[in-house]
Design an enzyme around this catalytic site. Sequence first.
Site, PDB file in Angstrom:
ATOM      1  N   THR A  16      83.279  78.412  74.657  1.00 23.97           N
ATOM      2  CA  THR A  16      82.173  79.094  74.272  1.00 23.97           C
ATOM      3  C   THR A  16      81.673  79.985  75.372  1.00 23.97           C
ATOM      4  O   THR A  16      81.032  80.979  75.028  1.00 23.97           O
ATOM      5  CB  THR A  16      81.156  78.129  73.465  1.00 23.97           C
ATOM      6  OG1 THR A  16      81.650  77.533  72.162  1.00 23.97           O
ATOM      7  CG2 THR A  16      79.823  79.069  73.282  1.00 23.97           C
ATOM      8  N   THR A  93      83.527  72.817  74.910  1.00 22.56           N
ATOM      9  CA  THR A  93      82.848  71.497  75.360  1.00 22.56           C
ATOM     10  C   THR A  93      83.394  70.492  74.195  1.00 22.56           C
ATOM     11  O   THR A  93      83.244  69.350  74.381  1.00 22.56           O
ATOM     12  CB  THR A  93      81.165  71.907  74.779  1.00 22.56           C
ATOM     13  OG1 THR A  93      81.311  72.061  73.563  1.00 22.56           O
ATOM     14  CG2 THR A  93      80.679  72.563  75.858  1.00 22.56           C
TER      15      THR A  93
END
Length: 326
Positions: A16, A93
């Site tokens: 991200t 993540t």
Amino acid sequence: MEDKMKKIAVVFNGGTISMKVDERIKAAVPSLTGEEIMSMVTGIEEFAEIESYSFSSMPSPHMTFKTMIKLSKFIKELLERDDIDGVVITHGTDTLEETAYLLDLTINSNKPIVITGAMRSGSELGYDGPSNLAASICTAISDDAKGRGVLVCFNGELNSASEVTKANSMALNAFRTPNFGPIGIVDNNKVMFYRETKNTETYDVSDIKKDVALIKCVADMDSTLMDFVIEKGFGGIVIEGLGRGNVPPKMVEGIKRAIEKEVPVVIVSRCFEGRVHESYGYEGGGKMLKDLGVIFGDTLAGQKARIKLVLAINSGLSYEKIRDIF
Ligand code: ASP
């Protein structure tokens, strides 16, 4: 005389942190280059000389063992260079804890290795990529961060790759260490550690040929999944057991069949905290599993136990040796 400025290699590897919302589909996709992200880490040139590398732009659900091993080799080569003082890696993540643990278990270096990312994309208010990157670089230049294996840096907190897990799907402090808490913090660009972690083992693995399955126990589960996994030829099985490390009685036959076929079976707990132990003597209880030859995985989360077992199996360790390392 002033100390020479340290040189840190920053390896951009997607997640991200390198994404922005595509207005046509109204969802985040890879779009930012390493240079674009670095340009937002304002003032970092006063702390370190940065050498950037674009390793990948992948979302972390796309991560594979092949890429993890390639990344490990790439980082080892950087760390072998005398002019590089530490490495920072970006990662999505979602599977970060798995790659971080694999790097921790395959890289034997005293230099700081820090892995980071972002919980908010470059299109969101409060994009946390630049601040996480800045804190990671400050960690990588710190002498105190040497010899601690791979560190995970988010939201000003440092966790050890051997202990950390993604515990929240959206919070900026998504990464937590069950049972023990973070090992340190980054405060005002300075790193402080609160405790040591034991970080001794590394495995020499250049290829993953045998995978390990992860099975989560639920009430009334039987041996169907165990038998499927054995039949498919998985090299090992991690069971996320109930509580202290127990399984429903109908799973016991499948566990026996795996062990008869010399497929290592590791049990951890599906609980977020605590450790497994052979506390219970009933059918499917930990005592029975221990007696059958099941290996107890201490406080590890299932996905981390899988990484460790994969490395153990693919580096050719015997069942007995695998028992010792858990
Ligand atoms: N889904 C994203 C990924 O793992 C999440 C993130 O990076 O925060 O690539």
